[in-house]
Design an enzyme around this catalytic site. Sequence first.
Site, PDB file in Angstrom:
ATOM      1  N   HIS A   1      -8.945  -3.854  -2.600  1.00 23.34           N
ATOM      2  CA  HIS A   1      -7.991  -3.124  -1.750  1.00 23.34           C
ATOM      3  C   HIS A   1      -8.369  -1.638  -1.696  1.00 23.34           C
ATOM      4  O   HIS A   1      -8.418  -1.033  -0.616  1.00 23.34           O
ATOM      5  CB  HIS A   1      -6.565  -3.305  -2.294  1.00 23.34           C
ATOM      6  CG  HIS A   1      -5.515  -2.544  -1.536  1.00 23.34           C
ATOM      7  ND1 HIS A   1      -4.545  -3.159  -0.786  1.00 23.34           N
ATOM      8  CD2 HIS A   1      -5.292  -1.208  -1.413  1.00 23.34           C
ATOM      9  CE1 HIS A   1      -3.774  -2.225  -0.225  1.00 23.34           C
ATOM     10  NE2 HIS A   1      -4.200  -1.029  -0.609  1.00 23.34           N
ATOM     11  N   GLU A   2      -8.643  -1.058  -2.864  1.00 22.74           N
ATOM     12  CA  GLU A   2      -8.978   0.372  -2.909  1.00 22.74           C
ATOM     13  C   GLU A   2     -10.343   0.633  -2.276  1.00 22.74           C
ATOM     14  O   GLU A   2     -10.542   1.652  -1.597  1.00 22.74           O
ATOM     15  CB  GLU A   2      -8.955   0.891  -4.352  1.00 22.74           C
ATOM     16  CG  GLU A   2      -7.597   0.812  -5.030  1.00 22.74           C
ATOM     17  CD  GLU A   2      -6.467   1.395  -4.213  1.00 22.74           C
ATOM     18  OE1 GLU A   2      -6.672   2.406  -3.516  1.00 22.74           O
ATOM     19  OE2 GLU A   2      -5.360   0.827  -4.251  1.00 22.74           O
TER      20      GLU A   2
ATOM     21  N   CYS B   1       0.850  -1.190   0.000  1.00 21.79           N
ATOM     22  CA  CYS B   1       0.000   0.000   0.000  1.00 21.79           C
ATOM     23  C   CYS B   1       0.885   1.239   0.000  1.00 21.79           C
ATOM     24  O   CYS B   1       1.856   1.291   0.755  1.00 21.79           O
ATOM     25  CB  CYS B   1      -0.884  -0.015   1.239  1.00 21.79           C
ATOM     26  SG  CYS B   1      -2.000   1.394   1.350  1.00 21.79           S
TER      27      CYS B   1
HETATM   28 ZN   LIG Z   1      -3.651   0.985  -0.178  1.00 21.88          ZN
END
Ligand SMILES: [Zn+2]
Length: 194
Positions: free
Chosen positions: A147-148, A105
């Site tokens: 994830h986003e 990330c």
């Molecule tokens: Zn991230």
Amino acid sequence: MILPIVAYGDPVLRKVGIEIDKDYPNLQELIANMKETMHNAHGVGLAAPQIGKAIRLFLVDATPFADDEDLSEKERAFLKDFKHVFINPKILKEEGDEWPFNEGCLSIPDVREDVFRQEQITIAYQDENFEKHTATINGLAARVFQHEYDHIEGILFTDKLSSLKKRLIKKKLENISKGKINPEYRMRFPNLKK
Ligand SMILES: [Zn+2]
């Protein structure tokens, strides 16, 4: 313009984003800046909370995965075009087996861990012109979206790790929040001691 990416520990990363409409101030400029920021940091996704705005907006550009020799021809062809702006996105359905992928990330530099997520998702969203779309995606495209999407729900991939893994990376996360790292891109640290 390259925006500073908010580091782990900043409360904005824990906020549930609010929906936006086309009157959101300077939206096209914001999207252009986020794109530049994501590419500059060699990211495959960037969510608005990561540049300090708790709104339901994120970008993905999974095209770097199109060169991954381990993927099927079909998956590579799909990823080559998986470059989108997602506004007010929803996950309508998540299905299939959970599979692990080594995630990272931009807000948590130098930490990578295997995260389990379901294989396939059906999504609804608006694009940068507020046109509505639905789609069913799987594999790495789904992975990047999930994830986003977590970011606009105030969730980070490190939340999904076992308690043992969490203990092992605790110090690293503290150091990130204090700015005791040397990222290759511009960042903003919540607990920076000057
Ligand atoms: Zn991230």
